[in-house]
Design a protein around this motif. Structure first.
Motif, PDB file in Angstrom:
ATOM      1  N   ARG A  29     -30.035  10.794  12.457  1.00  0.00           N
ATOM      2  CA  ARG A  29     -30.738  11.966  11.915  1.00  0.00           C
ATOM      3  C   ARG A  29     -32.242  11.856  12.145  1.00  0.00           C
ATOM      4  O   ARG A  29     -32.899  12.819  12.536  1.00  0.00           O
ATOM      5  CB  ARG A  29     -30.464  12.106  10.413  1.00  0.00           C
ATOM      6  N   ALA A  30     -32.788  10.690  11.878  1.00  0.00           N
ATOM      7  CA  ALA A  30     -34.231  10.492  12.052  1.00  0.00           C
ATOM      8  C   ALA A  30     -34.623  10.683  13.511  1.00  0.00           C
ATOM      9  O   ALA A  30     -35.648  11.303  13.804  1.00  0.00           O
ATOM     10  CB  ALA A  30     -34.634   9.099  11.563  1.00  0.00           C
ATOM     11  N   GLU A  31     -33.816  10.172  14.436  1.00  0.00           N
ATOM     12  CA  GLU A  31     -34.118  10.321  15.857  1.00  0.00           C
ATOM     13  C   GLU A  31     -33.997  11.780  16.294  1.00  0.00           C
ATOM     14  O   GLU A  31     -34.780  12.248  17.119  1.00  0.00           O
ATOM     15  CB  GLU A  31     -33.199   9.429  16.701  1.00  0.00           C
ATOM     16  N   VAL A  32     -33.031  12.505  15.727  1.00  0.00           N
ATOM     17  CA  VAL A  32     -32.889  13.931  16.043  1.00  0.00           C
ATOM     18  C   VAL A  32     -34.123  14.686  15.555  1.00  0.00           C
ATOM     19  O   VAL A  32     -34.691  15.510  16.284  1.00  0.00           O
ATOM     20  CB  VAL A  32     -31.595  14.515  15.432  1.00  0.00           C
ATOM     21  N   PHE A  33     -34.557  14.414  14.304  1.00  0.00           N
ATOM     22  CA  PHE A  33     -35.774  15.051  13.792  1.00  0.00           C
ATOM     23  C   PHE A  33     -36.964  14.728  14.682  1.00  0.00           C
ATOM     24  O   PHE A  33     -37.768  15.592  15.016  1.00  0.00           O
ATOM     25  CB  PHE A  33     -36.089  14.598  12.365  1.00  0.00           C
ATOM     26  N   SER A  34     -37.070  13.479  15.077  1.00  0.00           N
ATOM     27  CA  SER A  34     -38.184  13.056  15.916  1.00  0.00           C
ATOM     28  C   SER A  34     -38.156  13.785  17.260  1.00  0.00           C
ATOM     29  O   SER A  34     -39.186  14.262  17.734  1.00  0.00           O
ATOM     30  CB  SER A  34     -38.123  11.545  16.123  1.00  0.00           C
ATOM     31  N   ALA A  35     -36.985  13.894  17.863  1.00  0.00           N
ATOM     32  CA  ALA A  35     -36.863  14.587  19.147  1.00  0.00           C
ATOM     33  C   ALA A  35     -37.203  16.066  19.006  1.00  0.00           C
ATOM     34  O   ALA A  35     -37.881  16.641  19.854  1.00  0.00           O
ATOM     35  CB  ALA A  35     -35.454  14.417  19.708  1.00  0.00           C
ATOM     36  N   LEU A  36     -36.743  16.688  17.919  1.00  0.00           N
ATOM     37  CA  LEU A  36     -37.038  18.100  17.698  1.00  0.00           C
ATOM     38  C   LEU A  36     -38.519  18.315  17.451  1.00  0.00           C
ATOM     39  O   LEU A  36     -39.105  19.285  17.938  1.00  0.00           O
ATOM     40  CB  LEU A  36     -36.230  18.636  16.511  1.00  0.00           C
ATOM     41  N   GLU A  37     -39.124  17.432  16.698  1.00  0.00           N
ATOM     42  CA  GLU A  37     -40.549  17.557  16.394  1.00  0.00           C
ATOM     43  C   GLU A  37     -41.391  17.395  17.648  1.00  0.00           C
ATOM     44  O   GLU A  37     -42.421  18.031  17.792  1.00  0.00           O
ATOM     45  CB  GLU A  37     -40.974  16.537  15.334  1.00  0.00           C
ATOM     46  N   ASN A  38     -40.971  16.545  18.564  1.00  0.00           N
ATOM     47  CA  ASN A  38     -41.734  16.331  19.794  1.00  0.00           C
ATOM     48  C   ASN A  38     -41.745  17.578  20.665  1.00  0.00           C
ATOM     49  O   ASN A  38     -42.644  17.756  21.471  1.00  0.00           O
ATOM     50  CB  ASN A  38     -41.170  15.146  20.580  1.00  0.00           C
ATOM     51  N   GLN A  39     -40.751  18.435  20.500  1.00  0.00           N
ATOM     52  CA  GLN A  39     -40.667  19.631  21.322  1.00  0.00           C
ATOM     53  C   GLN A  39     -41.372  20.818  20.682  1.00  0.00           C
ATOM     54  O   GLN A  39     -41.613  21.814  21.330  1.00  0.00           O
ATOM     55  CB  GLN A  39     -39.206  19.981  21.582  1.00  0.00           C
ATOM     56  N   ARG A  40     -41.662  20.749  19.421  1.00  0.00           N
ATOM     57  CA  ARG A  40     -42.334  21.840  18.722  1.00  0.00           C
ATOM     58  C   ARG A  40     -43.837  21.718  18.871  1.00  0.00           C
ATOM     59  O   ARG A  40     -44.357  20.791  19.462  1.00  0.00           O
ATOM     60  CB  ARG A  40     -41.995  21.809  17.223  1.00  0.00           C
ATOM     61  N   GLU A  41     -44.515  22.664  18.229  1.00  0.00           N
ATOM     62  CA  GLU A  41     -45.970  22.594  18.209  1.00  0.00           C
ATOM     63  C   GLU A  41     -46.405  21.355  17.445  1.00  0.00           C
ATOM     64  O   GLU A  41     -45.669  20.845  16.609  1.00  0.00           O
ATOM     65  CB  GLU A  41     -46.536  23.855  17.568  1.00  0.00           C
ATOM     66  N   PRO A  42     -47.580  20.860  17.731  1.00  0.00           N
ATOM     67  CA  PRO A  42     -48.024  19.634  17.061  1.00  0.00           C
ATOM     68  C   PRO A  42     -48.110  19.825  15.545  1.00  0.00           C
ATOM     69  O   PRO A  42     -48.493  20.879  15.054  1.00  0.00           O
ATOM     70  CB  PRO A  42     -49.414  19.374  17.642  1.00  0.00           C
ATOM     71  N   ARG A  43     -47.694  18.803  14.843  1.00  0.00           N
ATOM     72  CA  ARG A  43     -47.738  18.810  13.378  1.00  0.00           C
ATOM     73  C   ARG A  43     -49.177  18.671  12.931  1.00  0.00           C
ATOM     74  O   ARG A  43     -49.933  17.878  13.490  1.00  0.00           O
ATOM     75  CB  ARG A  43     -46.924  17.626  12.866  1.00  0.00           C
ATOM     76  N   PRO A  44     -49.590  19.452  11.921  1.00  0.00           N
ATOM     77  CA  PRO A  44     -50.961  19.279  11.430  1.00  0.00           C
ATOM     78  C   PRO A  44     -51.135  17.878  10.840  1.00  0.00           C
ATOM     79  O   PRO A  44     -50.175  17.259  10.401  1.00  0.00           O
ATOM     80  CB  PRO A  44     -51.096  20.357  10.342  1.00  0.00           C
ATOM     81  N   THR A  45     -52.364  17.408  10.860  1.00  0.00           N
ATOM     82  CA  THR A  45     -52.609  16.089  10.293  1.00  0.00           C
ATOM     83  C   THR A  45     -52.301  16.114   8.801  1.00  0.00           C
ATOM     84  O   THR A  45     -52.489  17.124   8.126  1.00  0.00           O
ATOM     85  CB  THR A  45     -54.077  15.657  10.503  1.00  0.00           C
ATOM     86  N   LEU A  46     -51.803  14.999   8.327  1.00  0.00           N
ATOM     87  CA  LEU A  46     -51.465  14.894   6.911  1.00  0.00           C
ATOM     88  C   LEU A  46     -52.738  14.868   6.073  1.00  0.00           C
ATOM     89  O   LEU A  46     -53.675  14.141   6.394  1.00  0.00           O
ATOM     90  CB  LEU A  46     -50.673  13.619   6.640  1.00  0.00           C
ATOM     91  N   SER A  47     -52.738  15.628   5.002  1.00  0.00           N
ATOM     92  CA  SER A  47     -53.871  15.571   4.087  1.00  0.00           C
ATOM     93  C   SER A  47     -53.811  14.260   3.312  1.00  0.00           C
ATOM     94  O   SER A  47     -52.775  13.586   3.280  1.00  0.00           O
ATOM     95  CB  SER A  47     -53.834  16.755   3.112  1.00  0.00           C
TER      96      SER A  47
END
Length: 145
Positions: A29-47
């Motif tokens: 699951r974690a690897e799937v999330f990671s793969a999906l996130e890599n294909q999306r727009e960049p995640r904003p920096t964490l506050s």
């Protein structure tokens, strides 16, 4: 054929009881999330607040052996691989600890404090967090006039 099915069931049961099967599922699951996130727009920096909140939740999850949930949260949130130091968290939250409180997650102490303390009307005044305003992709359009 029955022997093969019995063997499969025995192996699955052993892997489930030892926790290995759950760990593998969580890792996938974690690897799937990671793969999906890599294909999306960049995640904003964490506050700063999100870093602290995520670490408090991760500490709680790991203490309660919710490792699968913790691995997915880590992957999805983009929390740093190296966890924030507990003393750093306590300092940031302006929390003092004794030896017994150090044996449980900080979140337990925070919740206990608020459950056991009250002021005149039993409520606490909360200030707004310093989170950034909603971005345009999160904004809900208003009515057209």
């Amino acid at each position: 054929m029955a022997a093969v099915n019995e063997l499969k069931c025995a192996i699955k049961g052993t892997l489930e009881s030892s926790g290995v099967l759950g760990q593998l599922k969580a890792r996938i699951r974690a690897e799937v999330f990671s793969a999906l996130e890599n294909q999306r727009e960049p995640r904003p920096t964490l506050s700063h607040e999100n870093l602290i909140i995520n670490q408090l939740i991760l500490e709680y999850l790991e203490f309660n052996k919710y490792r699968y949930t913790a691995s997915v949260l880590s992957a999805e949130s983009g929390q740093p691989k190296v966890p924030l130091d507990r003393q750093f968290l306590a300092n940031e939250l302006k929390v003092s600890e004794d030896s017994s409180s150090k044996s449980v997650p900080l979140l337990y102490g925070l919740v206990s404090h608020f459950l056991n303390s009250c002021d005149n009307d039993g409520k606490m005044f909360l200030c707004g967090a310093s989170l950034p305003a909603a971005t345009t992709r999160n904004a809900v359009p208003g009515p057209e006039y």
